[in-house]
Scaffold this motif. Structure first.
Motif, PDB file in Angstrom:
ATOM      1  N   GLY A 118      21.831  46.406  27.876  1.00  0.00           N
ATOM      2  CA  GLY A 118      21.087  47.469  28.533  1.00  0.00           C
ATOM      3  C   GLY A 118      19.601  47.274  28.286  1.00  0.00           C
ATOM      4  N   GLY A 119      18.786  47.662  29.234  1.00  0.00           N
ATOM      5  CA  GLY A 119      17.355  47.497  29.065  1.00  0.00           C
ATOM      6  C   GLY A 119      16.823  48.254  27.868  1.00  0.00           C
ATOM      7  N   LEU A 120      17.352  49.450  27.644  1.00  0.00           N
ATOM      8  CA  LEU A 120      16.934  50.274  26.504  1.00  0.00           C
ATOM      9  C   LEU A 120      17.915  50.157  25.349  1.00  0.00           C
ATOM     10  CD1 LEU A 120      14.721  52.575  25.861  1.00  0.00           C
ATOM     11  CD2 LEU A 120      16.643  54.148  26.202  1.00  0.00           C
ATOM     12  N   VAL A 121      19.220  50.358  25.650  1.00  0.00           N
ATOM     13  CA  VAL A 121      20.267  50.375  24.627  1.00  0.00           C
ATOM     14  C   VAL A 121      21.496  49.645  25.150  1.00  0.00           C
ATOM     15  CG1 VAL A 121      21.806  51.864  23.286  1.00  0.00           C
ATOM     16  CG2 VAL A 121      19.452  52.564  23.674  1.00  0.00           C
ATOM     17  N   GLY A 122      22.098  48.821  24.312  1.00  0.00           N
ATOM     18  CA  GLY A 122      23.311  48.124  24.724  1.00  0.00           C
ATOM     19  C   GLY A 122      24.502  49.049  24.822  1.00  0.00           C
ATOM     20  N   SER A 123      24.689  49.888  23.803  1.00  0.00           N
ATOM     21  CA  SER A 123      25.811  50.827  23.779  1.00  0.00           C
ATOM     22  C   SER A 123      25.345  52.180  23.243  1.00  0.00           C
ATOM     23  CB  SER A 123      26.944  50.285  22.893  1.00  0.00           C
ATOM     24  OG  SER A 123      28.006  51.221  22.792  1.00  0.00           O
ATOM     25  N   ASN A 124      25.465  53.218  24.067  1.00  0.00           N
ATOM     26  CA  ASN A 124      25.144  54.583  23.658  1.00  0.00           C
ATOM     27  C   ASN A 124      26.451  55.263  23.269  1.00  0.00           C
ATOM     28  OD1 ASN A 124      23.453  56.943  23.377  1.00  0.00           O
ATOM     29  ND2 ASN A 124      24.212  57.672  25.344  1.00  0.00           N
ATOM     30  N   GLY A 125      26.654  55.498  21.969  1.00  0.00           N
ATOM     31  CA  GLY A 125      27.924  56.006  21.470  1.00  0.00           C
ATOM     32  C   GLY A 125      28.218  57.431  21.882  1.00  0.00           C
ATOM     33  N   ASP A 126      29.395  57.898  21.530  1.00  0.00           N
ATOM     34  CA  ASP A 126      29.833  59.242  21.917  1.00  0.00           C
ATOM     35  C   ASP A 126      28.900  60.328  21.402  1.00  0.00           C
ATOM     36  OD1 ASP A 126      31.946  57.992  23.085  1.00  0.00           O
ATOM     37  OD2 ASP A 126      33.454  58.630  21.619  1.00  0.00           O
ATOM     38  N   ASP A 127      28.224  60.078  20.287  1.00  0.00           N
ATOM     39  CA  ASP A 127      27.279  61.055  19.729  1.00  0.00           C
ATOM     40  C   ASP A 127      25.841  60.741  20.096  1.00  0.00           C
ATOM     41  OD1 ASP A 127      29.247  62.628  18.306  1.00  0.00           O
ATOM     42  OD2 ASP A 127      29.402  60.957  16.894  1.00  0.00           O
ATOM     43  N   GLY A 128      25.651  59.725  20.923  1.00  0.00           N
ATOM     44  CA  GLY A 128      24.301  59.307  21.287  1.00  0.00           C
ATOM     45  C   GLY A 128      23.682  60.193  22.360  1.00  0.00           C
ATOM     46  N   LEU A 129      22.378  60.385  22.254  1.00  0.00           N
ATOM     47  CA  LEU A 129      21.624  61.175  23.225  1.00  0.00           C
ATOM     48  C   LEU A 129      20.359  60.406  23.591  1.00  0.00           C
ATOM     49  CD1 LEU A 129      20.924  63.772  24.822  1.00  0.00           C
ATOM     50  CD2 LEU A 129      19.929  64.681  22.709  1.00  0.00           C
ATOM     51  N   ILE A 130      20.155  60.194  24.892  1.00  0.00           N
ATOM     52  CA  ILE A 130      18.958  59.526  25.394  1.00  0.00           C
ATOM     53  C   ILE A 130      18.271  60.477  26.357  1.00  0.00           C
ATOM     54  CG2 ILE A 130      18.071  57.602  26.743  1.00  0.00           C
ATOM     55  CD1 ILE A 130      20.481  55.957  25.760  1.00  0.00           C
ATOM     56  N   GLN A 131      16.993  60.773  26.097  1.00  0.00           N
ATOM     57  CA  GLN A 131      16.251  61.708  26.930  1.00  0.00           C
ATOM     58  C   GLN A 131      14.887  61.131  27.306  1.00  0.00           C
ATOM     59  OE1 GLN A 131      16.163  65.053  24.155  1.00  0.00           O
ATOM     60  NE2 GLN A 131      17.565  66.205  25.471  1.00  0.00           N
ATOM     61  N   ASN A 132      14.475  61.367  28.548  1.00  0.00           N
ATOM     62  CA  ASN A 132      13.111  61.063  28.987  1.00  0.00           C
ATOM     63  C   ASN A 132      12.682  59.644  28.631  1.00  0.00           C
ATOM     64  OD1 ASN A 132      12.745  63.835  29.839  1.00  0.00           O
ATOM     65  ND2 ASN A 132      12.457  64.346  27.681  1.00  0.00           N
ATOM     66  N   SER A 133      13.559  58.690  28.859  1.00  0.00           N
ATOM     67  CA  SER A 133      13.267  57.312  28.489  1.00  0.00           C
ATOM     68  C   SER A 133      13.392  56.389  29.695  1.00  0.00           C
ATOM     69  CB  SER A 133      14.184  56.866  27.361  1.00  0.00           C
ATOM     70  OG  SER A 133      13.891  57.609  26.174  1.00  0.00           O
ATOM     71  N   VAL A 134      12.729  55.223  29.607  1.00  0.00           N
ATOM     72  CA  VAL A 134      12.589  54.341  30.766  1.00  0.00           C
ATOM     73  C   VAL A 134      12.778  52.884  30.368  1.00  0.00           C
ATOM     74  CG1 VAL A 134      11.028  53.595  32.601  1.00  0.00           C
ATOM     75  CG2 VAL A 134      10.909  55.944  31.765  1.00  0.00           C
ATOM     76  N   SER A 135      13.453  52.142  31.230  1.00  0.00           N
ATOM     77  CA  SER A 135      13.490  50.699  31.115  1.00  0.00           C
ATOM     78  C   SER A 135      12.949  50.100  32.405  1.00  0.00           C
ATOM     79  CB  SER A 135      14.911  50.199  30.875  1.00  0.00           C
ATOM     80  OG  SER A 135      14.965  48.783  30.989  1.00  0.00           O
ATOM     81  N   THR A 136      11.985  49.188  32.280  1.00  0.00           N
ATOM     82  CA  THR A 136      11.394  48.576  33.462  1.00  0.00           C
ATOM     83  C   THR A 136      11.647  47.065  33.510  1.00  0.00           C
ATOM     84  OG1 THR A 136       9.260  48.190  32.375  1.00  0.00           O
ATOM     85  CG2 THR A 136       9.567  50.303  33.479  1.00  0.00           C
ATOM     86  N   GLY A 137      12.392  46.539  32.549  1.00  0.00           N
ATOM     87  CA  GLY A 137      12.622  45.103  32.489  1.00  0.00           C
ATOM     88  C   GLY A 137      13.891  44.660  33.188  1.00  0.00           C
ATOM     89  N   SER A 138      14.147  43.355  33.161  1.00  0.00           N
ATOM     90  CA  SER A 138      15.353  42.791  33.751  1.00  0.00           C
ATOM     91  C   SER A 138      16.466  42.712  32.711  1.00  0.00           C
ATOM     92  CB  SER A 138      15.071  41.400  34.302  1.00  0.00           C
ATOM     93  OG  SER A 138      14.716  40.496  33.261  1.00  0.00           O
ATOM     94  N   VAL A 139      17.707  42.847  33.179  1.00  0.00           N
ATOM     95  CA  VAL A 139      18.871  42.829  32.296  1.00  0.00           C
ATOM     96  C   VAL A 139      19.919  41.889  32.868  1.00  0.00           C
ATOM     97  CG1 VAL A 139      20.667  44.211  31.187  1.00  0.00           C
ATOM     98  CG2 VAL A 139      18.433  45.236  31.668  1.00  0.00           C
ATOM     99  N   ASP A 140      20.512  41.072  31.992  1.00  0.00           N
ATOM    100  CA  ASP A 140      21.536  40.127  32.411  1.00  0.00           C
ATOM    101  C   ASP A 140      22.667  40.142  31.389  1.00  0.00           C
ATOM    102  OD1 ASP A 140      23.053  38.044  33.357  1.00  0.00           O
ATOM    103  OD2 ASP A 140      21.416  36.596  33.457  1.00  0.00           O
ATOM    104  N   GLY A 141      23.894  40.409  31.841  1.00  0.00           N
ATOM    105  CA  GLY A 141      25.035  40.441  30.933  1.00  0.00           C
ATOM    106  C   GLY A 141      26.334  40.618  31.687  1.00  0.00           C
ATOM    107  N   ALA A 142      27.435  40.673  30.950  1.00  0.00           N
ATOM    108  CA  ALA A 142      28.737  40.896  31.580  1.00  0.00           C
ATOM    109  C   ALA A 142      28.904  42.366  31.959  1.00  0.00           C
ATOM    110  CB  ALA A 142      29.853  40.460  30.636  1.00  0.00           C
ATOM    111  N   ASP A 143      28.639  43.261  31.003  1.00  0.00           N
ATOM    112  CA  ASP A 143      28.579  44.699  31.263  1.00  0.00           C
ATOM    113  C   ASP A 143      27.108  45.074  31.165  1.00  0.00           C
ATOM    114  OD1 ASP A 143      31.422  45.137  31.453  1.00  0.00           O
ATOM    115  OD2 ASP A 143      31.502  44.867  29.293  1.00  0.00           O
TER     116      ASP A 143
END
Length: 231
Positions: free
Chosen positions: A129-154
């Motif tokens: 993920g551009g910002l985070v690879g895995s956001n867990g069940d208790d994870g919270l992401i707010q008001n955040s941005v990724s502007t880069g390129s991402v390459d992966g299977a998932d």
């Protein structure tokens, strides 16, 4: 400084449950030559996660390199635990590569991430993920941005896989599923909640689970949209 940043992982005087505030821009270009070309060692791992607070204070960390193609939990922060908080962090021209669970800011997070931004290139053979690879069940992401390129299977423009909450966030970079599994402009695969978020980059898949916003959805999506081309 970039040396103090690395000390959070390598020096006992900079604990993983500490409280940190960035007070100036950090030139991290020297990391391209660190550790035999592997770059910075991610802060926190699957043995001891980062459980403190890091406030970037709006200052940038520029030209950070992490090249660890054989390692999991790869990002500026490798594994972010519950009760941890990352806020107001800006990563510019970042280059991050790992084998699985790879993100510009964090490989995996069960904490709170807010008001943060990543630009650069993120590469993984598995979750990316551009910002985070895995956001867990208790994870919270707010008001955040990724502007880069991402390459992966998932691969997701903002997050690879998410079981937690994503609010008021966006991804604008191109996403490509080289390994052709699950690809989404914002999130590859999610079982949590996405609210008030969007993706605007081009999405290139080739598999059966490819979407402008989300590749595979088993959760809730509210007031969100995708604007980029899907191939």
């Amino acid at each position: 400084t970039v040396d103090e940043l690395q000390a959070i992982q390598t020096n006992r005087d900079f604990p993983l449950d500490g409280f940190y505030v960035q007070t100036a821009d950090i030139d991290a270009s020297a990391t391209v030559n660190w550790n035999g070309g592997k770059g910075l060692s991610p802060i926190g791992d699957d043995v001891i996660s980062f459980t403190g607070t890091y406030n970037g204070n709006g200052f940038a960390i520029e030209e950070l390199t992490i090249e660890r193609p054989d390692e999991e939990y790869v990002g500026l922060f490798g594994l972010v635990g519950e009760n941890a908080q990352l806020e107001d962090i800006v990563l510019k021209d970042t280059k991050v590569q790992g084998s699985d669970i790879v993100g510009g800011l964090a490989g995996s997070s069960n904490g709170k991430i807010q008001d943060s931004e990543v630009s650069g290139n993120i590469v993984s053979e598995e979750k990316a993920g551009g910002l985070v690879g895995s956001n867990g069940d208790d994870g919270l992401i707010q008001n955040s941005v990724s502007t880069g390129s991402v390459d992966g299977a998932d691969a997701g423009g903002l997050v690879g896989t998410s079981g937690g909450v994503i609010q008021s966030s966006k991804a604008t970079g191109n996403v490509e599923g080289t390994y052709r599994r699950t690809v989404g402009g914002l999130v590859a695969s999610q079982s949590g909640t996405i609210e008030d978020s969007k993706a605007t980059g081009k999405v290139v898949g080739g598999g059966s689970r490819v979407g402008g916003l989300v590749g595979s959805n088993g959760g809730t999506i509210k007031n969100s949209r995708a604007e980029g081309d899907v191939v």
